[in-house]
Design an enzyme around this catalytic site. Structure first.
Site, PDB file in Angstrom:
ATOM      1  N   LYS A   1      -0.451   5.358  -5.946  1.00 49.06           N
ATOM      2  CA  LYS A   1      -0.854   4.258  -7.092  1.00 49.06           C
ATOM      3  C   LYS A   1      -2.219   5.679  -7.433  1.00 49.06           C
ATOM      4  CE  LYS A   1      -3.409   1.302  -3.917  1.00 49.06           C
ATOM      5  NZ  LYS A   1      -2.910   1.855  -3.034  1.00 49.06           N
ATOM      6  N   GLY A   2      -2.583   6.821  -6.576  1.00 51.36           N
ATOM      7  CA  GLY A   2      -3.459   7.931  -7.058  1.00 51.36           C
ATOM      8  C   GLY A   2      -2.639   8.482  -8.660  1.00 51.36           C
TER       9      GLY A   2
ATOM     10  N   GLY B   1       0.957  -1.098  -0.031  1.00 48.18           N
ATOM     11  CA  GLY B   1       0.048   0.173   0.070  1.00 48.18           C
ATOM     12  C   GLY B   1       0.831   1.253   0.103  1.00 48.18           C
ATOM     13  N   ASP B   2       0.386   2.620  -0.152  1.00 51.62           N
ATOM     14  CA  ASP B   2       0.850   3.550  -0.288  1.00 51.62           C
ATOM     15  C   ASP B   2       2.039   3.804  -1.434  1.00 51.62           C
ATOM     16  OD1 ASP B   2      -0.968   4.179   2.286  1.00 51.62           O
ATOM     17  OD2 ASP B   2       0.713   3.327   3.099  1.00 51.62           O
TER      18      ASP B   2
ATOM     19  N   GLY C   1      -6.664   6.667   0.911  1.00 51.35           N
ATOM     20  CA  GLY C   1      -6.790   8.520   1.437  1.00 51.35           C
ATOM     21  C   GLY C   1      -5.710   8.314   0.136  1.00 51.35           C
ATOM     22  N   HIS C   2      -6.478   9.873  -0.619  1.00 53.62           N
ATOM     23  CA  HIS C   2      -5.567  10.472  -1.082  1.00 53.62           C
ATOM     24  C   HIS C   2      -6.036  12.169  -1.355  1.00 53.62           C
ATOM     25  CE1 HIS C   2      -9.386   8.464  -3.289  1.00 53.62           C
ATOM     26  NE2 HIS C   2      -9.767  10.210  -3.445  1.00 53.62           N
TER      27      HIS C   2
ATOM     28  N   GLN D   1      -5.641  -0.658  -0.936  1.00 51.90           N
ATOM     29  CA  GLN D   1      -4.579  -0.718  -0.601  1.00 51.90           C
ATOM     30  C   GLN D   1      -3.467  -1.371  -1.380  1.00 51.90           C
ATOM     31  OE1 GLN D   1      -8.335  -0.966   0.705  1.00 51.90           O
ATOM     32  NE2 GLN D   1      -7.201   1.191   1.776  1.00 51.90           N
TER      33      GLN D   1
ATOM     34  N   THR E   1      -3.936   6.652   9.444  1.00 53.54           N
ATOM     35  CA  THR E   1      -3.253   6.224  10.205  1.00 53.54           C
ATOM     36  C   THR E   1      -2.253   8.310  11.161  1.00 53.54           C
ATOM     37  OG1 THR E   1      -1.615   5.476   9.894  1.00 53.54           O
ATOM     38  CG2 THR E   1      -3.402   4.648   9.882  1.00 53.54           C
TER      39      THR E   1
HETATM   40  P1  IMP Z   1      -8.050  -1.639   8.017  1.00 53.74           P
HETATM   41  O1  IMP Z   1      -7.911  -2.438   6.393  1.00 53.74           O
HETATM   42  O2  IMP Z   1      -8.221  -1.053   8.710  1.00 53.74           O
HETATM   43  O3  IMP Z   1      -8.542  -3.204   8.392  1.00 53.74           O
HETATM   44  O4  IMP Z   1      -6.150  -1.937   8.565  1.00 53.74           O
HETATM   45  C1  IMP Z   1      -5.643  -3.575   8.251  1.00 53.74           C
HETATM   46  C2  IMP Z   1      -4.210  -3.119   7.938  1.00 53.74           C
HETATM   47  O5  IMP Z   1      -4.306  -2.859   6.437  1.00 53.74           O
HETATM   48  C3  IMP Z   1      -3.711  -2.281   8.534  1.00 53.74           C
HETATM   49  O6  IMP Z   1      -2.396  -2.404   8.615  1.00 53.74           O
HETATM   50  C4  IMP Z   1      -3.534  -1.302   7.940  1.00 53.74           C
HETATM   51  O7  IMP Z   1      -2.295  -0.109   8.020  1.00 53.74           O
HETATM   52  C5  IMP Z   1      -3.654  -1.731   6.294  1.00 53.74           C
HETATM   53  N1  IMP Z   1      -4.181  -0.494   5.459  1.00 53.74           N
HETATM   54  C6  IMP Z   1      -4.947  -0.307   5.188  1.00 53.74           C
HETATM   55  N2  IMP Z   1      -6.008   0.289   4.362  1.00 53.74           N
HETATM   56  C7  IMP Z   1      -4.483   0.615   3.717  1.00 53.74           C
HETATM   57  C8  IMP Z   1      -3.967   1.350   3.241  1.00 53.74           C
HETATM   58  O8  IMP Z   1      -4.472   1.863   2.279  1.00 53.74           O
HETATM   59  N3  IMP Z   1      -2.427   1.415   2.910  1.00 53.74           N
HETATM   60  C9  IMP Z   1      -1.764   1.561   3.842  1.00 53.74           C
HETATM   61  N4  IMP Z   1      -1.933  -0.040   4.508  1.00 53.74           N
HETATM   62  C10 IMP Z   1      -3.577  -0.017   4.800  1.00 53.74           C
END
Ligand code: IMP
Length: 420
Positions: A15-16, A11-12, A39-40, A220, A297
């Site tokens: 992609k945006g 993730g991160d 998020g973007h 993700q 976060t």
């Molecule tokens: P959840 O999707 O909030 O349940 O989080 C589960 C795991 O996925 C955690 O480790 C988050 O930090 C990670 N995660 C969820 N969405 C993202 C994202 O957009 N980027 C990076 N990590 C993500």
């Protein structure tokens, strides 16, 4: 033809930026999975807004933007994003929201927090957006879909669900939820959202048959996928290619290019295996250079090197046909850079990847080192213009992974890209 953009690692990956570039040629942009955990940012009249549900292509009124059935939608967040757009003069007439998408309510967020608390040392590090509990309700067949949300069934379903969740909150000594308060507050969001709710599945099906150019944006990433990721340290949806199909209803036979987006280094937001993490000085340096802080976060992201063993797995799982690599300028600021090309498992060098955390715990990365100092990339107009060090680094990635790099992010601005 349908092009797809997916996260190639954890993730991160930016992609945006890739989506923004590719959407210039798209007629429809679709979001397939996840929810407000993604998020973007969107710039409206020079002001930055953090959007979590609506794809950025909404700003181009010639593009229809679809939030697919695989997404879990927090109506409060969606209503707010619509409001911001409208307040800034956008009609938002180009938005379609799947009637089949499930919604996230306050009890999902409370449950997410409770579950994380109960996991103690084994916490996943979720975004606390209620994503896991909302998907749990979906699969338990207790979920509330958009079509219920905008109907008279909403009240009854909320009352039933709140009653059930409150029994759990009571056991753990947590404050219970008040269904009347939820119904009262969320009815306001119904008024804002309902005009966009429709049958996106048939809309997309007819559009693909009519030859419209469709771009799917994944959320993700591969190693956060609930099936293929480093379970249990994953999100609760299929953020790989399968989720594109089940999260939209699009037909597999129209899929054309599948872009796997990576950064020239790697990061992880949250707990779980990350073999190439540099927990000390170098990781700190990469974090600082890449401004690596969680969008939702606000946690400092864990940083390290690109893991080509894991990337080959992402290519296999998703059928990635092209790589998009971001932040080449960031990694190029270092004197020396590394690529993980294999693992050492029980003293034996292997290129086997498994997303099983128990397997990964026994592996150590095998690196190849490269000369860095290639941060002058901003001057380049084409890949051939990049200095020898940068080219060697990119060539090696393509050689190991066996997939061409078609998109290179060389700077923080959206136009800082090389594409072929
Ligand atoms: P959840 O999707 O909030 O349940 O989080 C589960 C795991 O996925 C955690 O480790 C988050 O930090 C990670 N995660 C969820 N969405 C993202 C994202 O957009 N980027 C990076 N990590 C993500």
């Amino acid at each position: 033809m349908v092009d797809v953009v997916l996260g190639g690692f954890l993730g991160d990956e930016g992609k945006g930026k890739v989506i923004e570039f590719l959407s210039k040629n798209a007629e429809i942009v679709v979001r397939c999975c996840g929810g407000s955990n993604a998020g973007h940012h969107v710039e409206i009249n020079g002001k930055r807004y953090d959007f979590r549900l609506i794809p950025t292509a909404i700003l181009d009124e010639n593009i229809t933007v679809v939030i697919g059935n695989g997404v879990v939608i927090d109506p409060k967040i969606l209503a707010n994003e619509i409001k911001i757009l409208k307040n800034n003069g956008y009609s938002v007439n180009n938005l379609k929201v799947s009637e089949k998408a499930h919604i996230v309510l306050p009890y999902h967020i409370k449950m997410d927090e409770l579950l994380e608390e109960n996991r103690g040392q084994d916490k996943i590090g979720t975004t606390h957006c209620g994503i896991g509990p909302a998907y749990c309700d979906k699969y338990e067949r207790a979920g509330i879909r958009m079509q219920d949300f905008i109907s008279s069934r909403f009240e009854k379903l909320v009352k039933r669900n709140v009653e059930n969740k409150n029994k759990i909150f009571e056991i753990y000594g947590k404050e219970t939820e008040d269904s009347s308060a939820i119904i009262e507050e969320y009815s306001k969001y119904v008024d804002i959202i309902k005009e966009y709710v429709c049958d996106t599945v048939m809309y997309l099906s007819e559009s693909e048959k009519a030859g419209k150019k469709i771009l799917c944006e994944g959320s993700q990433a591969t190693l956060l996928d609930v099936d293929f990721g480093t379970y249990p340290y994953v999100t609760s949806s299929n953020s790989t290619i399968g989720g594109v199909l089940t999260g939209t209803g699009l037909n597999h036979k129209y899929i054309n290019e599948v872009y796997g987006v990576i950064k020239a280094y790697a990061s992880r937001d949250g707990e779980g295996p990350f073999l190439t993490e540099e927990p000390e000085e170098i990781g700190d340096k990469i974090r600082e250079l890449g401004h690596e802080v969680g969008t939702i976060t606000k946690r400092p992201r864990r940083c390290g090197w690109l893991d080509l063993n894991a990337l080959k797995y992402a290519v296999a799982v998703n059928g990635i046909t092209a790589l998009a690599i971001n932040h080449l300028d960031v990694i190029g600021k270092l004197k020396r850079v590394k690529l993980c090309v294999a693992y050492k498992y029980d003293g034996i060098v292997t290129t086997k990847y498994s997303s099983n955390p128990a397997y990964l715990a026994k592996c150590t990365p095998v690196y190849e080192e490269f000369d860095g100092n290639f941060d002058d990339v901003l001057e380049a107009d084409a890949r051939e213009d990049l200095c020898e060090n940068a080219q060697k680094y990119l060539d090696r990635i393509e050689e190991v992974v066996g997939v061409p790099i078609k998109f290179i992010g060389i700077g923080s601005e959206n136009e800082n890209i090389l594409f072929k």
